[in-house]
Enzyme design. Structure first.
Site, PDB file in Angstrom:
ATOM      1  CG  ASP A 179      -1.835   0.823   1.246  1.00 61.04           C
ATOM      2  OD1 ASP A 179      -2.579   1.234   0.310  1.00 61.04           O
ATOM      3  OD2 ASP A 179      -3.159   0.688   2.117  1.00 61.04           O
ATOM      4  CD  GLU A 185      -4.105   4.091  -2.168  1.00 62.47           C
ATOM      5  OE1 GLU A 185      -4.191   3.638  -1.617  1.00 62.47           O
ATOM      6  OE2 GLU A 185      -3.030   4.326  -1.291  1.00 62.47           O
TER       7      GLU A 185
HETATM    8  P1  C2E Z   1      -4.638   3.431   2.716  1.00 68.56           P
HETATM    9  O1  C2E Z   1      -5.174   2.072   2.447  1.00 68.56           O
HETATM   10  O2  C2E Z   1      -4.154   4.529   1.840  1.00 68.56           O
HETATM   11  O3  C2E Z   1      -6.769   3.617   2.000  1.00 68.56           O
HETATM   12  C1  C2E Z   1      -6.681   4.764   1.535  1.00 68.56           C
HETATM   13  C2  C2E Z   1      -7.329   5.877   1.824  1.00 68.56           C
HETATM   14  O4  C2E Z   1      -7.731   7.520   0.787  1.00 68.56           O
HETATM   15  C3  C2E Z   1      -8.621   5.865   2.808  1.00 68.56           C
HETATM   16  O5  C2E Z   1      -8.624   6.906   3.456  1.00 68.56           O
HETATM   17  C4  C2E Z   1      -9.753   6.439   1.974  1.00 68.56           C
HETATM   18  O6  C2E Z   1     -11.246   6.665   2.206  1.00 68.56           O
HETATM   19  C5  C2E Z   1      -8.877   7.213   0.906  1.00 68.56           C
HETATM   20  N1  C2E Z   1      -9.572   8.237  -0.477  1.00 68.56           N
HETATM   21  C6  C2E Z   1      -9.841   6.710  -1.155  1.00 68.56           C
HETATM   22  N2  C2E Z   1     -10.105   7.532  -2.101  1.00 68.56           N
HETATM   23  C7  C2E Z   1      -9.787   8.830  -2.358  1.00 68.56           C
HETATM   24  C8  C2E Z   1      -9.070  10.115  -3.964  1.00 68.56           C
HETATM   25  O7  C2E Z   1      -9.572   9.927  -5.253  1.00 68.56           O
HETATM   26  N3  C2E Z   1      -8.918  10.870  -2.795  1.00 68.56           N
HETATM   27  C9  C2E Z   1      -8.626  11.639  -1.209  1.00 68.56           C
HETATM   28  N4  C2E Z   1      -7.897  12.612  -1.253  1.00 68.56           N
HETATM   29  N5  C2E Z   1      -8.549   9.966  -0.666  1.00 68.56           N
HETATM   30  C10 C2E Z   1      -8.990   9.089  -0.925  1.00 68.56           C
HETATM   31  P2  C2E Z   1      -9.515   6.290   5.476  1.00 68.56           P
HETATM   32  O8  C2E Z   1     -10.426   5.805   4.793  1.00 68.56           O
HETATM   33  O9  C2E Z   1      -9.084   8.292   6.043  1.00 68.56           O
HETATM   34  O10 C2E Z   1      -7.799   5.686   5.734  1.00 68.56           O
HETATM   35  C11 C2E Z   1      -6.638   5.662   5.576  1.00 68.56           C
HETATM   36  C12 C2E Z   1      -5.505   5.175   6.281  1.00 68.56           C
HETATM   37  O11 C2E Z   1      -5.900   4.335   7.280  1.00 68.56           O
HETATM   38  C13 C2E Z   1      -5.601   3.806   5.372  1.00 68.56           C
HETATM   39  O12 C2E Z   1      -5.080   4.213   4.051  1.00 68.56           O
HETATM   40  C14 C2E Z   1      -4.815   2.875   5.537  1.00 68.56           C
HETATM   41  O13 C2E Z   1      -3.376   2.257   5.784  1.00 68.56           O
HETATM   42  C15 C2E Z   1      -5.414   3.127   7.062  1.00 68.56           C
HETATM   43  N6  C2E Z   1      -6.498   2.187   7.302  1.00 68.56           N
HETATM   44  C16 C2E Z   1      -7.894   2.567   7.338  1.00 68.56           C
HETATM   45  N7  C2E Z   1      -8.699   0.622   7.359  1.00 68.56           N
HETATM   46  C17 C2E Z   1      -7.819   0.314   8.361  1.00 68.56           C
HETATM   47  C18 C2E Z   1      -8.009  -0.887   8.910  1.00 68.56           C
HETATM   48  O14 C2E Z   1      -8.549  -1.799   8.906  1.00 68.56           O
HETATM   49  N8  C2E Z   1      -7.199  -1.059   9.149  1.00 68.56           N
HETATM   50  C19 C2E Z   1      -5.519  -0.810   9.755  1.00 68.56           C
HETATM   51  N9  C2E Z   1      -4.518  -0.883  10.257  1.00 68.56           N
HETATM   52  N10 C2E Z   1      -5.304   0.028   8.961  1.00 68.56           N
HETATM   53  C20 C2E Z   1      -6.593   1.012   8.232  1.00 68.56           C
HETATM   54 MG    MG Z   2      -5.132   0.372   1.823  1.00 73.72          MG
HETATM   55 MG    MG Z   3      -3.008   3.441   0.614  1.00 78.30          MG
END
Ligand code: C2E
Ligand code: MG
Ligand code: MG
Length: 545
Positions: A461, A514
């Site tokens: 990722d 992404e």
């Molecule tokens: P990630 O795995 O890189 O997830 C993608 C993040 O980018 C998600 O934020 C998503 O909402 C956001 N995103 C998707 N499309 C776009 C876009 O077009 N533009 C922008 N600016 N952002 C976009 P989210 O949901 O806030 O998650 C942030 C991070 O938190 C994730 O990055 C992941 O590293 C972590 N995360 C989320 N869920 C879990 C989980 O269940 N367990 C663990 N360990 N980490 C998690």
């Molecule tokens: Mg991810």
């Molecule tokens: Mg990511």
């Protein structure tokens, strides 16, 4: 409580050293122990009432322990040791009770003196008055000053802070780095002399107080902004830099400082000290054995940071019961095949629905906390199970779940994953685990290999945020690279992007971009041969329940 027994013994020893224990030692000890227990009960009483302090002070005089050193020892011991025994948040109550204790002690002493004087003739009375005045002076000294350096103590500083109600003030708490190690190595006597020498150098900087062995406070009045107290910290670093000659040793001393600067009005002494202590905790340690202190060994109190910290502590404390109550849930964001825009899977993203909060908390607010408190394992397991169960009912979708490096480190992860797949009935090939590209997560080679051996897909990722080279990737069992959104920006990077996509393909990995937010980005990535896309333009994370 053994701590209280030990404290009673030290109290008795202190009082006896002053030569004021009358009667049988055992009886004196029992009396002191009772008083100490009364004091502790008063600290713990709800609601809190400082009145018993007055009576305890008076009882000391009744027990014929009425000389100033008695009260000095009492204040010193209680203020120094009880917070550790009763919890640091009881410090304020202890000091308030001690305040009353001193008042009660002085009043009882005066009453006793009046009674004695009534039985004397006139000339004796004049002599007695002089003795009384001298006693009062000694008493002030004993109660409000440290016995070792003779400097104002915390009690004194609080009184001073309470009296300064106007203008702006700066407070610097300064801790001598590794004082315990120094005294261990040099002995207590030299340690104490070092403190006295440190105090001498700090004295010109402001109103100096000595709060605990290694902890000093400098109060600066009439400041006009945080810069003024930063200047004092700078000066402190400078005055402490030259070595301290003690018994032929040349000791290098450094310190760490927490600073607060603001208007004095409306801030109680407890908050000044609390906030300065907090800032002290933020300060990076500046200790060096041989060189001069590094100037970055201090931090200025920042109310926003303190509030954010309070909020984080509250969240961390709430998390275990929130997990039990099922407040964590998943949103699913579509993973789209760029060639034909078919949805081939979803990424599960954690959310927290806190009662009382408007909206949902995103993972940025709680994943790191869960990693630090160890809750990430049960939380991660729960979320993985939810995602797999959700995915088992949707046979055409790939289910992509994020894994924290802390989970990789935990023994039992591979077993947990196998177990969850078995229980939910999701075929291993339909589960993808996303591991963020950090130096740490890539260290767990054998764990990654064992996960790969289960038949699940592994995605790297946020690839491109800077840790791994392609050479590293060849040795790891990743089946997919997810390119960080930053890579999509800027036309100048298009050539680089093409190379990365081609290289990933050559290594047998599929590539997902992404953060696709526009149609233009989508079409560029399609042209570059990127397999899949994810982003607000293609579909936002949604609950899909
Ligand atoms: P990630 O795995 O890189 O997830 C993608 C993040 O980018 C998600 O934020 C998503 O909402 C956001 N995103 C998707 N499309 C776009 C876009 O077009 N533009 C922008 N600016 N952002 C976009 P989210 O949901 O806030 O998650 C942030 C991070 O938190 C994730 O990055 C992941 O590293 C972590 N995360 C989320 N869920 C879990 C989980 O269940 N367990 C663990 N360990 N980490 C998690
Ligand atoms: Mg991810
Ligand atoms: Mg990511």
């Amino acid at each position: 409580m053994t701590g209280l027994a030990a404290l009673t013994d030290d109290w008795l020893r202190g009082v006896a050293a002053a030569g004021f224990v009358p009667g049988v030692r055992a009886r004196a000890r029992a009396a002191l122990h009772d008083l100490l227990e009364e004091f502790v009960a008063a600290v713990r009483a709800e609601p809190f009432d400082p009145a018993p302090g007055t009576r305890i002070g008076a009882e000391l005089v009744d027990l014929r322990m009425s000389a100033p050193p008695v009260i000095g020892t009492t204040v010193h011991l209680f203020a120094g040791r009880l917070p550790a025994l009763l919890g640091d948040d009881s410090r304020g109550r202890i000091l308030e009770l001690l305040d009353r204790l001193v008042t009660g002690f002085v009043a009882a002493q005066r009453d006793a003196a009046v009674r004695a004087a009534e039985e004397m003739n006139r000339s004796e009375k004049i002599h007695w008055r002089a003795v009384q005045l001298d006693l009062q002076r000694q008493l002030q000294q004993a109660v409000l000053h440290r016995p070792d350096t003779g400097l104002p103590n915390e009690q004194h500083l609080r009184k001073t802070l309470a009296d300064l109600g106007e203008g702006r003030l700066g407070l610097m708490l300064l801790r001598v780095d590794r004082y315990d190690e120094l005294t261990e190595a040099l002995g207590h006597d030299r340690g104490a002399r070092l403190l006295t020498a440190v105090a001498r150098r700090l004295r010109p900087l402001g109103l100096l107080a000595h709060l605990a062995d290694d902890l000093f406070a400098v109060l600066v009045t009439g400041t006009s902004g945080p810069d003024d107290v930063l200047k004092v910290a700078d000066q402190a670093t400078r005055v402490l830099a030259p070595p301290f000659p003690i018994d032929g040793h040349r000791l290098h001393v450094t310190a760490t400082a927490g600073l607060v600067e603001r208007p004095a009005a409306g801030v109680d002494p407890g908050s000044w000290l609390h906030d300065a202590r907090l800032a002290l905790g933020w300060a990076p340690e500046s200790f060096t054995l041989s060189g001069p202190a590094r100037p970055e060994g201090f931090a200025v109190f920042d109310p926003d940071r303190a509030e954010a910290e309070r909020r984080r502590h509250r969240l961390a404390a709430d998390m275990p019961s929130a997990l039990e109550r099922g407040e964590f849930l998943l949103h699913y964001q579509p993973l789209v095949r760029l060639a034909d825009r078919a949805v081939i899977g979803v990424e599960a993203l954690a959310r927290w629905r806190r009662p009382g909060d408007a909206g949902l908390l995103g993972p940025g607010h709680f994943i790191q906390l869960a990693e630090r408190t160890g809750l990430i394992r049960p939380l991660g397991r729960r979320l993985l199970e939810d995602a797999c169960r959700w995915g088992a009912a949707r046979p055409d979708l790939l289910i992509s779940v994020n894994l924290s490096p802390v989970q990789l480190r935990e023994a039992g992860l591979v077993g947990d994953v196998a177990d969850i797949l078995h229980r939910t009935g999701l075929p291993a090939a339909r589960l993808q685990l996303e591991i963020t590209e950090t130096a740490e997560s890539l260290r767990y080679r054998s764990e990654l290999a064992a996960l790969g051996a289960l038949g699940v897909r592994l995605a790297l990722d946020d690839f491109g945020t800077g840790y791994s080279s392609l050479a590293v990737l060849t040795a790891l069992p990743f089946t997919e690279a997810k390119l960080a959104a930053e890579f999509l920006l800027g036309a100048g990077r298009r050539g680089v992007l093409r190379h990365i996509i081609d290289a990933c393909h050559a290594l047998g990995m599929t590539v997902t971009a992404e953060g696709i937010e526009t149609a233009e980005q989508e079409s560029i990535l399609r042209d570059l041969g990127c397999d899949h896309g994810q982003g607000f333009h293609l579909g936002r994370p949604t609950p899909y329940s």
